[in-house]
Design a protein around this motif. Structure first.
Motif, PDB file in Angstrom:
ATOM      1  N   PHE A  38       0.836  -1.197   0.000  1.00 61.92           N
ATOM      2  CA  PHE A  38       0.000   0.000   0.000  1.00 61.92           C
ATOM      3  C   PHE A  38       0.873   1.251   0.000  1.00 61.92           C
ATOM      4  CE2 PHE A  38      -2.005   3.411   2.405  1.00 61.92           C
ATOM      5  CZ  PHE A  38      -3.211   3.577   1.750  1.00 61.92           C
ATOM      6  N   CYS A  39       1.871   1.287   0.861  1.00 64.96           N
ATOM      7  CA  CYS A  39       2.753   2.454   0.950  1.00 64.96           C
ATOM      8  C   CYS A  39       3.546   2.652  -0.344  1.00 64.96           C
ATOM      9  CB  CYS A  39       3.694   2.326   2.155  1.00 64.96           C
ATOM     10  SG  CYS A  39       2.825   2.479   3.730  1.00 64.96           S
ATOM     11  N   ARG A  40       3.970   1.555  -0.956  1.00 65.85           N
ATOM     12  CA  ARG A  40       4.706   1.640  -2.219  1.00 65.85           C
ATOM     13  C   ARG A  40       3.827   2.272  -3.296  1.00 65.85           C
ATOM     14  NH1 ARG A  40       5.318  -0.824  -6.807  1.00 65.85           N
ATOM     15  NH2 ARG A  40       3.846  -2.496  -6.402  1.00 65.85           N
ATOM     16  N   ILE A  41       2.587   1.822  -3.400  1.00 65.30           N
ATOM     17  CA  ILE A  41       1.663   2.353  -4.397  1.00 65.30           C
ATOM     18  C   ILE A  41       1.322   3.816  -4.085  1.00 65.30           C
ATOM     19  CG2 ILE A  41      -0.683   2.148  -5.333  1.00 65.30           C
ATOM     20  CD1 ILE A  41      -0.356  -0.920  -4.950  1.00 65.30           C
ATOM     21  N   ALA A  42       1.129   4.121  -2.814  1.00 68.51           N
ATOM     22  CA  ALA A  42       0.832   5.502  -2.419  1.00 68.51           C
ATOM     23  C   ALA A  42       1.971   6.436  -2.830  1.00 68.51           C
ATOM     24  CB  ALA A  42       0.596   5.580  -0.913  1.00 68.51           C
ATOM     25  N   CYS A  43       3.196   6.009  -2.595  1.00 67.78           N
ATOM     26  CA  CYS A  43       4.352   6.823  -2.980  1.00 67.78           C
ATOM     27  C   CYS A  43       4.400   7.016  -4.489  1.00 67.78           C
ATOM     28  CB  CYS A  43       5.649   6.195  -2.479  1.00 67.78           C
ATOM     29  SG  CYS A  43       5.853   6.309  -0.695  1.00 67.78           S
ATOM     30  N   GLN A  44       4.134   5.959  -5.245  1.00 66.07           N
ATOM     31  CA  GLN A  44       4.111   6.059  -6.702  1.00 66.07           C
ATOM     32  C   GLN A  44       3.026   7.027  -7.177  1.00 66.07           C
ATOM     33  OE1 GLN A  44       3.535   2.025  -8.027  1.00 66.07           O
ATOM     34  NE2 GLN A  44       5.705   1.493  -7.813  1.00 66.07           N
ATOM     35  N   ALA A  45       1.953   7.116  -6.434  1.00 67.78           N
ATOM     36  CA  ALA A  45       0.840   8.001  -6.787  1.00 67.78           C
ATOM     37  C   ALA A  45       1.078   9.437  -6.317  1.00 67.78           C
ATOM     38  CB  ALA A  45      -0.462   7.466  -6.199  1.00 67.78           C
ATOM     39  N   GLY A  46       2.232   9.692  -5.714  1.00 70.33           N
ATOM     40  CA  GLY A  46       2.566  11.040  -5.266  1.00 70.33           C
ATOM     41  C   GLY A  46       2.093  11.374  -3.870  1.00 70.33           C
ATOM     42  N   CYS A  47       1.781  10.352  -3.085  1.00 71.32           N
ATOM     43  CA  CYS A  47       1.312  10.538  -1.710  1.00 71.32           C
ATOM     44  C   CYS A  47       2.215   9.738  -0.776  1.00 71.32           C
ATOM     45  CB  CYS A  47      -0.139  10.086  -1.568  1.00 71.32           C
ATOM     46  SG  CYS A  47      -1.282  10.958  -2.655  1.00 71.32           S
ATOM     47  N   PRO A  48       3.392  10.274  -0.450  1.00 71.13           N
ATOM     48  CA  PRO A  48       4.345   9.513   0.360  1.00 71.13           C
ATOM     49  C   PRO A  48       3.832   9.225   1.771  1.00 71.13           C
ATOM     50  CG  PRO A  48       5.089  11.769   0.097  1.00 71.13           C
ATOM     51  CD  PRO A  48       3.871  11.614  -0.767  1.00 71.13           C
ATOM     52  N   ILE A  49       3.716   7.938   2.071  1.00 68.34           N
ATOM     53  CA  ILE A  49       3.271   7.461   3.384  1.00 68.34           C
ATOM     54  C   ILE A  49       4.128   6.248   3.721  1.00 68.34           C
ATOM     55  CG2 ILE A  49       1.343   6.513   4.724  1.00 68.34           C
ATOM     56  CD1 ILE A  49      -0.529   7.816   2.595  1.00 68.34           C
ATOM     57  N   THR A  50       4.603   6.174   4.962  1.00 68.68           N
ATOM     58  CA  THR A  50       5.383   5.013   5.389  1.00 68.68           C
ATOM     59  C   THR A  50       4.532   4.113   6.284  1.00 68.68           C
ATOM     60  OG1 THR A  50       6.232   6.029   7.412  1.00 68.68           O
ATOM     61  CG2 THR A  50       7.503   6.407   5.382  1.00 68.68           C
ATOM     62  N   ILE A  51       4.982   2.883   6.443  1.00 62.54           N
ATOM     63  CA  ILE A  51       4.277   1.945   7.329  1.00 62.54           C
ATOM     64  C   ILE A  51       4.227   2.497   8.748  1.00 62.54           C
ATOM     65  CG2 ILE A  51       4.355  -0.353   8.361  1.00 62.54           C
ATOM     66  CD1 ILE A  51       5.574  -1.355   5.741  1.00 62.54           C
ATOM     67  N   GLY A  52       5.330   3.029   9.200  1.00 57.33           N
ATOM     68  CA  GLY A  52       5.381   3.592  10.551  1.00 57.33           C
ATOM     69  C   GLY A  52       4.364   4.700  10.743  1.00 57.33           C
ATOM     70  N   GLU A  53       4.184   5.517   9.705  1.00 59.58           N
ATOM     71  CA  GLU A  53       3.208   6.598   9.796  1.00 59.58           C
ATOM     72  C   GLU A  53       1.785   6.051   9.869  1.00 59.58           C
ATOM     73  OE1 GLU A  53       5.457  10.245   7.514  1.00 59.58           O
ATOM     74  OE2 GLU A  53       4.501   8.678   6.291  1.00 59.58           O
ATOM     75  N   LEU A  54       1.507   4.976   9.125  1.00 60.81           N
ATOM     76  CA  LEU A  54       0.171   4.370   9.202  1.00 60.81           C
ATOM     77  C   LEU A  54      -0.111   3.849  10.607  1.00 60.81           C
ATOM     78  CD1 LEU A  54      -0.276   2.348   5.880  1.00 60.81           C
ATOM     79  CD2 LEU A  54      -1.459   4.418   6.591  1.00 60.81           C
ATOM     80  N   PHE A  55       0.876   3.186  11.216  1.00 59.28           N
ATOM     81  CA  PHE A  55       0.702   2.700  12.585  1.00 59.28           C
ATOM     82  C   PHE A  55       0.549   3.864  13.555  1.00 59.28           C
ATOM     83  CE2 PHE A  55       2.681  -1.353  11.128  1.00 59.28           C
ATOM     84  CZ  PHE A  55       1.663  -2.191  11.536  1.00 59.28           C
ATOM     85  N   ALA A  56       1.330   4.927  13.345  1.00 62.01           N
ATOM     86  CA  ALA A  56       1.287   6.076  14.247  1.00 62.01           C
ATOM     87  C   ALA A  56      -0.078   6.756  14.233  1.00 62.01           C
ATOM     88  CB  ALA A  56       2.383   7.072  13.888  1.00 62.01           C
ATOM     89  N   VAL A  57      -0.720   6.803  13.058  1.00 54.75           N
ATOM     90  CA  VAL A  57      -2.057   7.397  12.969  1.00 54.75           C
ATOM     91  C   VAL A  57      -3.009   6.652  13.902  1.00 54.75           C
ATOM     92  CG1 VAL A  57      -4.057   7.691  11.457  1.00 54.75           C
ATOM     93  CG2 VAL A  57      -1.797   8.313  10.643  1.00 54.75           C
ATOM     94  N   GLY A  58      -2.975   5.340  13.870  1.00 53.65           N
ATOM     95  CA  GLY A  58      -3.841   4.546  14.743  1.00 53.65           C
ATOM     96  C   GLY A  58      -3.495   4.707  16.205  1.00 53.65           C
TER      97      GLY A  58
END
Length: 92
Positions: A38-58
């Motif tokens: 998911f993060c790889r695709i998000a970055c390719q789409a111009g929306c840089p997000i890391t796994i750590g950031e996804l966990f941090a949001v929760g």
């Protein structure tokens, strides 16, 4: 809105407008490492997000819910709000 929330919002809007992107994001549910894909695709789409950031949001959401209880929540939640799962639900 925080940076990750903003990036998720942008990605969601892009996915609503681009069926191919939407399908690619939904297909991450079957990946060996769904959040990494998911993060790889998000970055390719111009929306840089890391796994750590996804966990941090929760984690942040859960922490804020506990802090918002008068005197603190003596019984913290068993789990965290899952930003990845919530995003997937938004795509369906």
């Amino acid at each position: 809105m925080d940076r990750v929330g903003y990036q998720l919002h942008l990605l969601l809007n892009k996915a609503y407008q681009d069926e191919t992107l939407r399908k690619r994001l939904l297909s991450t549910r079957q990946a060996a490492d769904p959040m990494a894909e998911f993060c790889r695709i998000a970055c390719q789409a111009g929306c840089p997000i890391t796994i750590g950031e996804l966990f941090a949001v929760g984690q942040e959401y859960s922490d804020n819910q506990c802090k918002s209880t008068n005197g603190g929540n003596p019984n913290p939640y068993d789990g965290l709000d899952d930003a990845y799962a919530n995003f997937m639900v938004s795509l369906l």
